[in-house]
Motif scaffolding. Structure first.
Motif, PDB file in Angstrom:
ATOM      1  N   TYR A 123       0.601  -1.144   0.711  1.00  0.00           N
ATOM      2  CA  TYR A 123       0.161   0.106  -0.222  1.00  0.00           C
ATOM      3  C   TYR A 123       0.580   1.210  -0.009  1.00  0.00           C
ATOM      4  CZ  TYR A 123      -2.721   3.932   2.359  1.00  0.00           C
ATOM      5  OH  TYR A 123      -3.042   4.990   2.306  1.00  0.00           O
ATOM      6  N   GLN A 124       0.433   2.171  -0.882  1.00  0.00           N
ATOM      7  CA  GLN A 124       1.188   3.407  -0.670  1.00  0.00           C
ATOM      8  C   GLN A 124       0.322   4.181  -1.272  1.00  0.00           C
ATOM      9  OE1 GLN A 124       4.736   4.094  -3.252  1.00  0.00           O
ATOM     10  NE2 GLN A 124       5.122   2.368  -3.511  1.00  0.00           N
ATOM     11  N   ASP A 125       0.524   5.832  -0.418  1.00  0.00           N
ATOM     12  CA  ASP A 125      -0.580   7.399  -0.497  1.00  0.00           C
ATOM     13  C   ASP A 125      -0.728   7.497  -1.785  1.00  0.00           C
ATOM     14  OD1 ASP A 125      -2.206   8.500   1.447  1.00  0.00           O
ATOM     15  OD2 ASP A 125      -0.290  10.278   0.092  1.00  0.00           O
ATOM     16  N   PRO A 126      -1.766   7.524  -1.769  1.00  0.00           N
ATOM     17  CA  PRO A 126      -1.789   8.111  -3.369  1.00  0.00           C
ATOM     18  C   PRO A 126      -2.060   9.700  -3.685  1.00  0.00           C
ATOM     19  CG  PRO A 126      -4.021   7.168  -2.721  1.00  0.00           C
ATOM     20  CD  PRO A 126      -3.314   7.371  -0.974  1.00  0.00           C
ATOM     21  N   LEU A 129       2.444   9.181  -3.218  1.00  0.00           N
ATOM     22  CA  LEU A 129       2.572   8.282  -4.912  1.00  0.00           C
ATOM     23  C   LEU A 129       2.899   8.912  -6.338  1.00  0.00           C
ATOM     24  CD1 LEU A 129       3.465   5.327  -6.484  1.00  0.00           C
ATOM     25  CD2 LEU A 129       1.069   5.330  -6.143  1.00  0.00           C
ATOM     26  N   GLU A 430      -0.062   1.743  -8.305  1.00  0.00           N
ATOM     27  CA  GLU A 430      -0.962   2.776  -8.753  1.00  0.00           C
ATOM     28  C   GLU A 430      -1.775   2.133  -8.486  1.00  0.00           C
ATOM     29  OE1 GLU A 430       2.987   4.337  -9.696  1.00  0.00           O
ATOM     30  OE2 GLU A 430       2.304   2.348  -9.939  1.00  0.00           O
ATOM     31  N   ALA A 433      -3.534   2.745  -5.211  1.00  0.00           N
ATOM     32  CA  ALA A 433      -4.204   3.716  -4.657  1.00  0.00           C
ATOM     33  C   ALA A 433      -5.002   4.241  -5.057  1.00  0.00           C
ATOM     34  CB  ALA A 433      -2.691   5.044  -5.038  1.00  0.00           C
ATOM     35  N   GLN A 436      -6.824   2.309  -3.135  1.00  0.00           N
ATOM     36  CA  GLN A 436      -7.494   3.876  -1.707  1.00  0.00           C
ATOM     37  C   GLN A 436      -8.604   4.941  -2.082  1.00  0.00           C
ATOM     38  OE1 GLN A 436      -6.827   2.397   1.122  1.00  0.00           O
ATOM     39  NE2 GLN A 436      -6.551   4.129   1.805  1.00  0.00           N
TER      40      GLN A 436
END
Length: 446
Positions: A123-126, A129, A430, A433, A436
């Motif tokens: 998971y990455q913060d949109p 990213l 992506e 994200a 998310q």
């Protein structure tokens, strides 16, 4: 909620995550009922649910027959919306968790089946990213707005102050990368795709300037509107100029298909504004009218911008449709939550007056749902809340009804569909994200 847990509530999000949130003493009644209904909605709308169309505009959900595996179908701007049925029951917190746990494990395989593979991407913060691709976004926009007159330049730059979250450009660059990775594993955003993100923000801002003139709005994003500072005539010209500069930037891309896709947004914005100026006497047509207006005024920009970058990054028409459907569903959900916040957030937090839509004579989702419990609101809708006391009475009816909850559940349904669509792409940070982002749409408070 059970009385054993008066200060807890369950919050369910489209990614099948559950969290327990504290609610103030005395507030567990309304909040607990809403969250119990939310969980029941997810349980009933899971794999195997099917829909029937009764007479009238609000279809009702019924349990599936034995062995039924009918896929969940999304509502569309031209279709009537869903009415979520409910039973009189009280669930204790442990029982809710147990039900949710069983639902999660029986649904996981179906949920992931629409994707080519199960994603193991972290998971990455949109916003983190997409930050690289949006660096100097507003500076680049200001370069497109080169004018000599100091006052005119100040007007055009007024909303491009870099204090916004750049939600629409963020979706566009994430979609660009997700489609590029899906097509040829390229993790770079093309210059033309980034231009689409810039153009999308310019079109959006131009529409805000014009909307504020039409609505005679006093505040936007926590500060005075352009029309209040410089007057309506100059504000209209400023909006026109931003739109023309966006058109020049669009022409520079040099792709006639992209020009056709993004000019559709401008047409939809105008048509949506005309839809908002009218209303339907037939109660059964009001929701379809409302959703069509919502699509044209808000979702079309996101949908067509996502489609544009997918065309630039991938030749597959199926991917173009995935991008479009994701943007459409997220855009409609975004506006539904915006309409909810008009009743649940204070003016200082929103950055604009509360109950602004009612004061403009607009019947949004919470109002239309509330009408089913308070039929006397129909007369107020037809006179666009113009009589003294109409706005206050309508707001009271909405807050006494389940209109806010039902509109929120409808937004959840659109976000669920957006997630289902984007999950068809190859796994990538992506793509995750973008999933998310659907949850962020539902949980935002301004």
């Amino acid at each position: 909620m059970s009385s054993q847990h008066p200060c807890q509530r369950v919050v369910v999000t489209p990614g099948f995550r559950v969290r327990v949130a504290a609610v103030p003493e005395g507030g567990a009644g309304a909040a607990g009922l809403g969250d119990t209904m939310a969980l029941r909605w997810w349980w009933r709308c899971g794999p195997g649910s099917r829909w029937e169309q009764p007479l009238g505009s609000l279809p009702r959900l019924r349990p599936p027959g034995p062995g039924a595996r009918t896929p969940l179908l999304p509502p569309t701007p031209s279709a009537a919306i869903c009415h979520f049925t409910q039973r009189n029951s009280t669930l204790s917190f442990p029982k809710i968790c147990n039900i949710f746990w069983r639902f999660h494990h029986t649904s996981t395989s179906h949920w992931c089946s629409c994707s080519k593979t199960v994603s193991n991407e972290k998971y990455q913060d949109p916003f983190q990213l997409g930050r690289k691709d949006l660096k100097n976004l507003y500076e680049d926009i200001k370069k497109e707005l080169l004018v000599s007159a100091a006052e005119f330049k100040e007007m055009c730059d007024y909303y491009f102050d870099g204090k916004g979250k750049a939600f629409r450009p963020m979706i566009v660059v994430l979609m660009a990368r997700a489609c590029n990775i899906h097509h040829n594993n390229s993790r770079e955003v093309q210059a033309s795709q980034r231009s689409v993100a810039i153009i999308a923000e310019m079109i959006h801002t131009a529409s805000l300037v014009h909307d504020d003139v039409i609505d005679d709005a006093n505040s936007r994003r926590g500060k005075m509107t352009v029309n209040q500072i410089w007057g309506e005539r100059k504000a209209v010209l400023a909006g026109d100029f931003i739109l023309s500069a966006a058109s020049v930037a669009l022409a520079r891309i040099g792709n006639t298909t992209i020009i056709s896709v993004l000019t559709q947004v401008i047409e939809d914005l105008v048509r949506g504004e005309f839809l908002q100026l009218g209303s339907k006497e037939n109660e059964n047509e009001r929701f379809a009218h409302y959703l069509e207006k919502t699509f044209k005024k808000t979702a079309s920009l996101i949908a067509n911008s996502c489609k544009a970058v997918s065309i630039l990054g991938c030749p597959d028409p199926k991917v173009h449709e995935i991008a479009y459907q994701y943007g459409k569903n997220v855009g409609i959900a975004f506006q539904l939550i915006d309409d909810v916040l008009d009743f649940t957030s204070c003016a200082d937090h929103l950055g604009k007056p509360a109950a602004a839509d009612l004061k403009l004579g607009l019947a949004t989702g919470p109002v239309l749902f509330a009408c089913r419990q308070f039929p006397e609101m129909n007369a107020m809708i037809m006179r666009r809340f113009s009589k003294p006391g109409d706005v206050e009475r309508a707001r009271k009816y909405v807050l006494q009804s389940d209109g806010v909850q039902q509109t929120t559940y409808l937004a959840q349904r659109y976000c669920h569909e957006a997630t289902r669509e984007i999950s068809k792409l190859r796994p990538s940070p992506e793509r995750e994200a973008l999933i998310q982002l659907t949850e962020m749409v539902l949980t935002r408070d301004k």
